[in-house]
Design a protein around this motif. Structure first.
Motif, PDB file in Angstrom:
ATOM      1  N   GLU A  59       2.704   2.783 -10.149  1.00 11.20           N
ATOM      2  CA  GLU A  59       2.986   3.352  -8.831  1.00 11.20           C
ATOM      3  C   GLU A  59       2.988   2.308  -7.717  1.00 11.20           C
ATOM      4  O   GLU A  59       3.227   2.635  -6.549  1.00 11.20           O
ATOM      5  N   VAL A  60       2.789   1.048  -8.048  1.00 12.70           N
ATOM      6  CA  VAL A  60       2.629  -0.008  -7.046  1.00 12.70           C
ATOM      7  C   VAL A  60       3.981  -0.631  -6.698  1.00 12.70           C
ATOM      8  O   VAL A  60       4.850  -0.789  -7.552  1.00 12.70           O
ATOM      9  N   GLU A  61       4.153  -0.989  -5.432  1.00 13.89           N
ATOM     10  CA  GLU A  61       5.340  -1.710  -4.996  1.00 13.89           C
ATOM     11  C   GLU A  61       5.502  -2.979  -5.825  1.00 13.89           C
ATOM     12  O   GLU A  61       4.547  -3.721  -6.041  1.00 13.89           O
ATOM     13  N   GLY A  62       6.707  -3.221  -6.315  1.00  9.54           N
ATOM     14  CA  GLY A  62       6.952  -4.369  -7.178  1.00  9.54           C
ATOM     15  C   GLY A  62       7.096  -4.006  -8.631  1.00  9.54           C
ATOM     16  O   GLY A  62       7.618  -4.796  -9.425  1.00  9.54           O
ATOM     17  N   SER A  63       6.648  -2.809  -9.006  1.00  6.68           N
ATOM     18  CA  SER A  63       6.830  -2.340 -10.375  1.00  6.68           C
ATOM     19  C   SER A  63       8.296  -2.005 -10.614  1.00  6.68           C
ATOM     20  O   SER A  63       8.912  -1.268  -9.835  1.00  6.68           O
TER      21      SER A  63
END
Length: 240
Positions: free
Chosen positions: A76-80
């Protein structure tokens, strides 16, 4: 191996061209495997595919989607890469009459050993005729130093017998999951999607230079068919 180059005036035209090309590869009634790339250029393509008319033209229910690589981050993290594909493609598809595609993601919340084993298991049905999974199509980008997926210069993923690896990389975040070069080369077709003037030097090096794959990994991609989809800016240093 055959190599083709197609040049488009801008990234939007490139996305349309790749969508048309992909639609031409989806034929018959069998399941189809497609490995997706991260990055801004393919994100434009994914948003396009999630809208009509492509949303109606693609046999989503027959697609097995893979991720060529993934950052070792929570999903769920930005960059995934998974998060980007979820937001740009899957969310736009919504509820499809025949069902949606089956996305196999790297389970970064698990231990690396478990995540790798899960991905090997997902790839196994595509290894029916030899030692490597044979994916129908793999989408790739290329980094400024020539990396593909998360295979950087001098990477052990260049000459391993493993299908997948969890390894350190000279980028942020510094640990990633990736398909290996033998898996990329076993694919029926590989498509590079590259846009922007900053990529022009590495495009010229890959396509017309002589550096070995250990220095420029993209030069080691030798699948059955390799197509470079470039916008005009990315192609500007190529000589006829």
């Amino acid at each position: 191996m055959s190599v083709h180059i197609e040049v488009f005036p801008d990234p939007a035209a490139l996305a349309e061209g790749v969508a048309r090309w992909l639609a031409g590869t989806w034929s018959g009634g069998e399941r189809y495997s497609l490995a997706l790339s991260g990055g801004h250029t393919p994100e434009t393509l994914y948003r396009l595919l999630a809208r009509d008319p492509w949303r109606r033209r693609v046999p989503w229910e027959r697609l097995d989607l893979f991720l060529g690589d993934e950052r070792d981050l929570p999903p769920e993290v930005e960059g995934s890469n998974f998060r980007m594909i979820q937001q740009s493609l899957l969310a736009g598809l919504g509820d499809l009459p025949g069902g949606g595609p089956h996305l196999h993601r790297w389970r970064t919340e698990a231990t690396p050993a478990q995540a790798l084993e899960d991905y090997r298991r997902a790839l196994a049905p595509w290894a029916r005729t030899g030692p490597w999974p044979v994916l129908d199509t793999i989408l790739l980008g290329v980094g400024p130093e020539g990396h593909v997926a998360s295979i950087f210069p001098d990477s052990p993923a260049l000459d391993t017998e493993e299908w997948v690896m969890h390894l350190p990389v000279p980028a942020q975040p510094p640990v990633r999951y990736t398909l290996t070069l033998p898996v990329l080369n076993a694919a029926r077709r590989v498509a590079f999607l590259v846009t922007g003037a900053t990529k022009a030097p590495i495009v010229a090096e890959v396509l017309q230079g002589d550096a070995p794959p250990r220095q420029v990994p993209a030069r080691g991609v030798r699948a059955g068919e390799v197509i470079w989809f470039l916008d005009r800016e990315a192609a500007r240093l190529l000589t006829p």
